[in-house]
Design a protein around this motif. Sequence first.
Motif, PDB file in Angstrom:
ATOM      1  N   THR A  53       0.871  -1.171   0.000  1.00 47.51           N
ATOM      2  CA  THR A  53       0.000   0.000   0.000  1.00 47.51           C
ATOM      3  C   THR A  53       0.906   1.218   0.000  1.00 47.51           C
ATOM      4  N   TRP A  54       0.729   2.087  -0.981  1.00 44.47           N
ATOM      5  CA  TRP A  54       1.591   3.258  -1.148  1.00 44.47           C
ATOM      6  C   TRP A  54       0.860   4.502  -0.692  1.00 44.47           C
ATOM      7  N   SER A  55       1.597   5.439  -0.081  1.00 41.02           N
ATOM      8  CA  SER A  55       0.998   6.710   0.321  1.00 41.02           C
ATOM      9  C   SER A  55       2.049   7.814   0.334  1.00 41.02           C
ATOM     10  N   SER A  56       1.572   9.055   0.227  1.00 35.88           N
ATOM     11  CA  SER A  56       2.424  10.239   0.304  1.00 35.88           C
ATOM     12  C   SER A  56       1.867  11.130   1.403  1.00 35.88           C
ATOM     13  N   ALA A 116       2.409  14.240   1.555  1.00 37.19           N
ATOM     14  CA  ALA A 116       2.218  15.572   0.968  1.00 37.19           C
ATOM     15  C   ALA A 116       1.857  15.417  -0.510  1.00 37.19           C
ATOM     16  N   PRO A 117       0.627  14.987  -0.822  1.00 35.44           N
ATOM     17  CA  PRO A 117       0.265  14.773  -2.225  1.00 35.44           C
ATOM     18  C   PRO A 117       0.278  16.045  -3.068  1.00 35.44           C
ATOM     19  N   ALA A 118       0.298  17.219  -2.436  1.00 36.57           N
ATOM     20  CA  ALA A 118       0.431  18.457  -3.213  1.00 36.57           C
ATOM     21  C   ALA A 118       1.859  18.617  -3.729  1.00 36.57           C
ATOM     22  N   VAL A 119       2.803  17.854  -3.172  1.00 36.15           N
ATOM     23  CA  VAL A 119       4.212  17.895  -3.591  1.00 36.15           C
ATOM     24  C   VAL A 119       4.546  16.687  -4.458  1.00 36.15           C
ATOM     25  N   ALA A 120       4.200  15.495  -4.005  1.00 36.05           N
ATOM     26  CA  ALA A 120       4.484  14.255  -4.738  1.00 36.05           C
ATOM     27  C   ALA A 120       3.331  13.285  -4.561  1.00 36.05           C
ATOM     28  N   GLN A 121       2.801  12.796  -5.657  1.00 36.48           N
ATOM     29  CA  GLN A 121       1.725  11.815  -5.624  1.00 36.48           C
ATOM     30  C   GLN A 121       2.310  10.449  -5.944  1.00 36.48           C
ATOM     31  N   VAL A 122       1.696   9.404  -5.396  1.00 38.01           N
ATOM     32  CA  VAL A 122       2.173   8.047  -5.654  1.00 38.01           C
ATOM     33  C   VAL A 122       0.980   7.190  -6.055  1.00 38.01           C
ATOM     34  N   SER A 123       1.175   6.406  -7.117  1.00 36.60           N
ATOM     35  CA  SER A 123       0.107   5.540  -7.608  1.00 36.60           C
ATOM     36  C   SER A 123       0.043   4.257  -6.782  1.00 36.60           C
ATOM     37  N   GLY A 124      -0.975   3.469  -7.017  1.00 34.88           N
ATOM     38  CA  GLY A 124      -1.132   2.197  -6.329  1.00 34.88           C
ATOM     39  C   GLY A 124      -0.016   1.214  -6.632  1.00 34.88           C
TER      40      GLY A 124
END
Length: 75
Positions: A5-8, A10-18
């Motif tokens: 399971t992937w998470s960030s 700070a998604p406003a800086v870096a997003q990560v896909s599944g």
Amino acid sequence: LPAATWSSDAPAVAQVSGSGVVTAVSPGTARVTAALTHGGTTHQAVITVSVAAPPPALPPAPATASVRGVDGGFA
């Protein structure tokens, strides 16, 4: 093994896909975490992603013009 399971944080800086593909969004720092549970134990890997600001744009070059082949002036 189960999928991570992937998470960030700070998604406003870096997003990560599944599937774990990280995409830079804006300048800053984000912590990307991959977690999976196997045999009743949760395992995590954390990486820090830094996204640099783009370099400033260069000012446009001044326009120049020249006239050639004119002899005797204009009538």
